[in-house]
Design a protein around this motif. Sequence first.
Motif, PDB file in Angstrom:
ATOM      1  N   MET A 101      -2.061 -17.420   2.651  1.00  0.00           N
ATOM      2  CA  MET A 101      -1.746 -16.246   3.611  1.00  0.00           C
ATOM      3  C   MET A 101      -0.261 -15.765   2.869  1.00  0.00           C
ATOM      4  O   MET A 101      -0.259 -14.547   2.697  1.00  0.00           O
ATOM      5  CB  MET A 101      -1.879 -16.438   4.783  1.00  0.00           C
ATOM      6  N   GLU A 102       0.590 -16.429   2.739  1.00  0.00           N
ATOM      7  CA  GLU A 102       1.902 -16.063   2.434  1.00  0.00           C
ATOM      8  C   GLU A 102       2.026 -15.347   0.997  1.00  0.00           C
ATOM      9  O   GLU A 102       2.688 -14.474   0.779  1.00  0.00           O
ATOM     10  CB  GLU A 102       3.031 -17.438   2.447  1.00  0.00           C
ATOM     11  N   GLN A 103       0.973 -16.147   0.112  1.00  0.00           N
ATOM     12  CA  GLN A 103       0.919 -15.364  -1.269  1.00  0.00           C
ATOM     13  C   GLN A 103       0.397 -14.070  -1.115  1.00  0.00           C
ATOM     14  O   GLN A 103       0.678 -13.288  -1.959  1.00  0.00           O
ATOM     15  CB  GLN A 103       0.042 -16.247  -2.126  1.00  0.00           C
ATOM     16  N   TYR A 104      -0.409 -13.675  -0.088  1.00  0.00           N
ATOM     17  CA  TYR A 104      -1.239 -12.440   0.096  1.00  0.00           C
ATOM     18  C   TYR A 104      -0.064 -11.480   0.332  1.00  0.00           C
ATOM     19  O   TYR A 104       0.229 -10.404   0.205  1.00  0.00           O
ATOM     20  CB  TYR A 104      -2.406 -12.541   1.137  1.00  0.00           C
ATOM     21  N   PHE A 105       0.530 -12.017   1.712  1.00  0.00           N
ATOM     22  CA  PHE A 105       1.824 -11.114   2.294  1.00  0.00           C
ATOM     23  C   PHE A 105       2.781 -10.885   1.110  1.00  0.00           C
ATOM     24  O   PHE A 105       3.071  -9.691   1.091  1.00  0.00           O
ATOM     25  CB  PHE A 105       2.304 -11.646   3.363  1.00  0.00           C
ATOM     26  N   SER A 106       3.296 -11.631   0.124  1.00  0.00           N
ATOM     27  CA  SER A 106       4.098 -11.697  -0.742  1.00  0.00           C
ATOM     28  C   SER A 106       3.623 -10.577  -1.709  1.00  0.00           C
ATOM     29  O   SER A 106       4.424  -9.863  -2.190  1.00  0.00           O
ATOM     30  CB  SER A 106       4.394 -12.811  -1.636  1.00  0.00           C
ATOM     31  N   ALA A 107       2.281 -10.703  -2.065  1.00  0.00           N
ATOM     32  CA  ALA A 107       1.747  -9.748  -3.165  1.00  0.00           C
ATOM     33  C   ALA A 107       1.570  -8.521  -2.697  1.00  0.00           C
ATOM     34  O   ALA A 107       2.046  -7.493  -3.557  1.00  0.00           O
ATOM     35  CB  ALA A 107       0.409 -10.396  -3.610  1.00  0.00           C
ATOM     36  N   THR A 108       1.421  -8.247  -1.318  1.00  0.00           N
ATOM     37  CA  THR A 108       1.249  -6.712  -0.855  1.00  0.00           C
ATOM     38  C   THR A 108       2.572  -6.284  -0.663  1.00  0.00           C
ATOM     39  O   THR A 108       2.739  -5.136  -0.847  1.00  0.00           O
ATOM     40  CB  THR A 108       0.356  -6.699   0.449  1.00  0.00           C
ATOM     41  N   GLN A 109       3.664  -7.011  -0.314  1.00  0.00           N
ATOM     42  CA  GLN A 109       4.921  -6.528  -0.174  1.00  0.00           C
ATOM     43  C   GLN A 109       5.540  -6.141  -1.786  1.00  0.00           C
ATOM     44  O   GLN A 109       6.111  -5.159  -1.775  1.00  0.00           O
ATOM     45  CB  GLN A 109       5.814  -7.764   0.310  1.00  0.00           C
ATOM     46  N   LYS A 110       5.199  -6.792  -2.750  1.00  0.00           N
ATOM     47  CA  LYS A 110       5.634  -6.527  -3.931  1.00  0.00           C
ATOM     48  C   LYS A 110       4.723  -5.178  -4.300  1.00  0.00           C
ATOM     49  O   LYS A 110       5.736  -4.387  -4.932  1.00  0.00           O
ATOM     50  CB  LYS A 110       5.268  -7.792  -4.867  1.00  0.00           C
ATOM     51  N   MET A 111       3.535  -5.236  -3.965  1.00  0.00           N
ATOM     52  CA  MET A 111       3.078  -3.932  -4.587  1.00  0.00           C
ATOM     53  C   MET A 111       3.621  -2.748  -3.882  1.00  0.00           C
ATOM     54  O   MET A 111       3.739  -1.634  -4.441  1.00  0.00           O
ATOM     55  CB  MET A 111       1.558  -4.091  -3.957  1.00  0.00           C
ATOM     56  N   GLU A 112       4.074  -2.756  -2.586  1.00  0.00           N
ATOM     57  CA  GLU A 112       4.401  -1.765  -1.705  1.00  0.00           C
ATOM     58  C   GLU A 112       5.809  -1.516  -2.340  1.00  0.00           C
ATOM     59  O   GLU A 112       6.255  -0.062  -2.205  1.00  0.00           O
ATOM     60  CB  GLU A 112       4.426  -2.074  -0.346  1.00  0.00           C
ATOM     61  N   GLN A 113       6.628  -2.398  -2.815  1.00  0.00           N
ATOM     62  CA  GLN A 113       7.886  -2.023  -3.393  1.00  0.00           C
ATOM     63  C   GLN A 113       7.993  -1.315  -4.762  1.00  0.00           C
ATOM     64  O   GLN A 113       8.702  -0.615  -4.924  1.00  0.00           O
ATOM     65  CB  GLN A 113       8.714  -3.317  -3.373  1.00  0.00           C
ATOM     66  N   GLU A 114       7.049  -1.937  -5.514  1.00  0.00           N
ATOM     67  CA  GLU A 114       7.020  -1.368  -6.993  1.00  0.00           C
ATOM     68  C   GLU A 114       6.003   0.089  -6.926  1.00  0.00           C
ATOM     69  O   GLU A 114       6.630   0.690  -7.914  1.00  0.00           O
ATOM     70  CB  GLU A 114       6.453  -2.508  -7.752  1.00  0.00           C
ATOM     71  N   VAL A 115       4.926   0.053  -6.468  1.00  0.00           N
ATOM     72  CA  VAL A 115       4.283   1.454  -6.397  1.00  0.00           C
ATOM     73  C   VAL A 115       4.792   2.471  -5.684  1.00  0.00           C
ATOM     74  O   VAL A 115       4.575   2.793  -4.409  1.00  0.00           O
ATOM     75  CB  VAL A 115       2.695   1.068  -5.946  1.00  0.00           C
ATOM     76  N   MET A 116       5.787   3.181  -6.250  1.00  0.00           N
ATOM     77  CA  MET A 116       6.652   4.213  -5.754  1.00  0.00           C
ATOM     78  C   MET A 116       5.697   5.575  -5.835  1.00  0.00           C
ATOM     79  O   MET A 116       5.934   6.473  -5.118  1.00  0.00           O
ATOM     80  CB  MET A 116       8.063   4.406  -6.502  1.00  0.00           C
ATOM     81  N   PHE A 117       4.889   5.711  -6.742  1.00  0.00           N
ATOM     82  CA  PHE A 117       4.071   6.937  -6.974  1.00  0.00           C
ATOM     83  C   PHE A 117       2.717   6.563  -7.218  1.00  0.00           C
ATOM     84  O   PHE A 117       2.048   6.507  -8.304  1.00  0.00           O
ATOM     85  CB  PHE A 117       4.446   7.558  -8.517  1.00  0.00           C
ATOM     86  N   PRO A 118       1.798   6.525  -6.136  1.00  0.00           N
ATOM     87  CA  PRO A 118       0.531   5.827  -6.110  1.00  0.00           C
ATOM     88  C   PRO A 118      -0.336   6.590  -6.941  1.00  0.00           C
ATOM     89  O   PRO A 118      -1.455   6.349  -7.470  1.00  0.00           O
ATOM     90  CB  PRO A 118       0.034   5.768  -4.678  1.00  0.00           C
ATOM     91  N   SER A 119       0.039   8.110  -6.985  1.00  0.00           N
ATOM     92  CA  SER A 119      -0.922   9.046  -7.586  1.00  0.00           C
ATOM     93  C   SER A 119      -0.920   8.930  -8.988  1.00  0.00           C
ATOM     94  O   SER A 119      -1.918   9.310  -9.725  1.00  0.00           O
ATOM     95  CB  SER A 119      -0.383  10.578  -7.353  1.00  0.00           C
ATOM     96  N   LEU A 120       0.124   7.990  -9.694  1.00  0.00           N
ATOM     97  CA  LEU A 120      -0.138   7.593 -11.067  1.00  0.00           C
ATOM     98  C   LEU A 120      -1.456   6.617 -11.367  1.00  0.00           C
ATOM     99  O   LEU A 120      -1.933   6.535 -12.512  1.00  0.00           O
ATOM    100  CB  LEU A 120       1.078   6.913 -11.658  1.00  0.00           C
ATOM    101  N   LEU A 121      -2.071   6.290 -10.246  1.00  0.00           N
ATOM    102  CA  LEU A 121      -3.173   5.171 -10.383  1.00  0.00           C
ATOM    103  C   LEU A 121      -4.453   6.043 -10.247  1.00  0.00           C
ATOM    104  O   LEU A 121      -5.411   5.443 -10.396  1.00  0.00           O
ATOM    105  CB  LEU A 121      -3.001   4.218  -9.233  1.00  0.00           C
ATOM    106  N   ARG A 122      -4.414   7.203  -9.980  1.00  0.00           N
ATOM    107  CA  ARG A 122      -5.705   8.126  -9.969  1.00  0.00           C
ATOM    108  C   ARG A 122      -5.991   8.165 -11.519  1.00  0.00           C
ATOM    109  O   ARG A 122      -5.470   8.517 -12.488  1.00  0.00           O
ATOM    110  CB  ARG A 122      -5.227   9.449  -9.468  1.00  0.00           C
ATOM    111  N   GLY A 123      -7.469   7.947 -11.439  1.00  0.00           N
ATOM    112  CA  GLY A 123      -8.300   8.032 -12.721  1.00  0.00           C
ATOM    113  C   GLY A 123      -8.286   6.697 -13.724  1.00  0.00           C
ATOM    114  O   GLY A 123      -8.615   6.696 -14.675  1.00  0.00           O
ATOM    115  N   VAL A 124      -7.385   5.700 -12.949  1.00  0.00           N
ATOM    116  CA  VAL A 124      -7.329   4.409 -13.717  1.00  0.00           C
ATOM    117  C   VAL A 124      -8.234   3.418 -13.138  1.00  0.00           C
ATOM    118  O   VAL A 124      -7.986   3.304 -12.170  1.00  0.00           O
ATOM    119  CB  VAL A 124      -5.734   4.017 -13.727  1.00  0.00           C
ATOM    120  N   PHE A 125      -8.904   2.844 -14.070  1.00  0.00           N
ATOM    121  CA  PHE A 125      -9.857   1.998 -13.566  1.00  0.00           C
ATOM    122  C   PHE A 125      -9.656   0.591 -13.649  1.00  0.00           C
ATOM    123  O   PHE A 125      -8.938   0.079 -14.983  1.00  0.00           O
ATOM    124  CB  PHE A 125     -11.410   2.204 -14.217  1.00  0.00           C
TER     125      PHE A 125
END
Length: 134
Positions: free
Chosen positions: A1-25
Amino acid sequence: MEQYFSATQKMEQEVMFPSLLRGVFPQQEGEAPAAGGHTDLYERYQLLKAIKPVVEKGLACVTDQRRNSADILVDTSSDDSDDTMDAQLEERLSHHLAGLQQVLTHLTRDTNALTRRYSQILEQISPSEGQPSW
């Protein structure tokens, strides 16, 4: 569970502009990009963000529901059936924990893949370090 929380925290810190992910599969390592009606990484990002509080608070909600149910139920079991019931509970718990572990592993993998892909997108659009940005 700690790996999941660590991964989501890292995602939230790094993904500053989520709109860049639009249209990327999402794509697997070494495969061509997926085509068709699959969700893009922006939708997946939104889903992963929505799931996180459910996972964080889910255990507390389940515990509260069980307490309320236990207050309502009347104990009608006998001593003979207690051992059988305990074995069934242990088996059910083991089954559900294994399922939870699989889900968390899958979510962690998806979260890490999304974060890596976002970093790749940023590298592609950012200017080289040696060139002036003007």
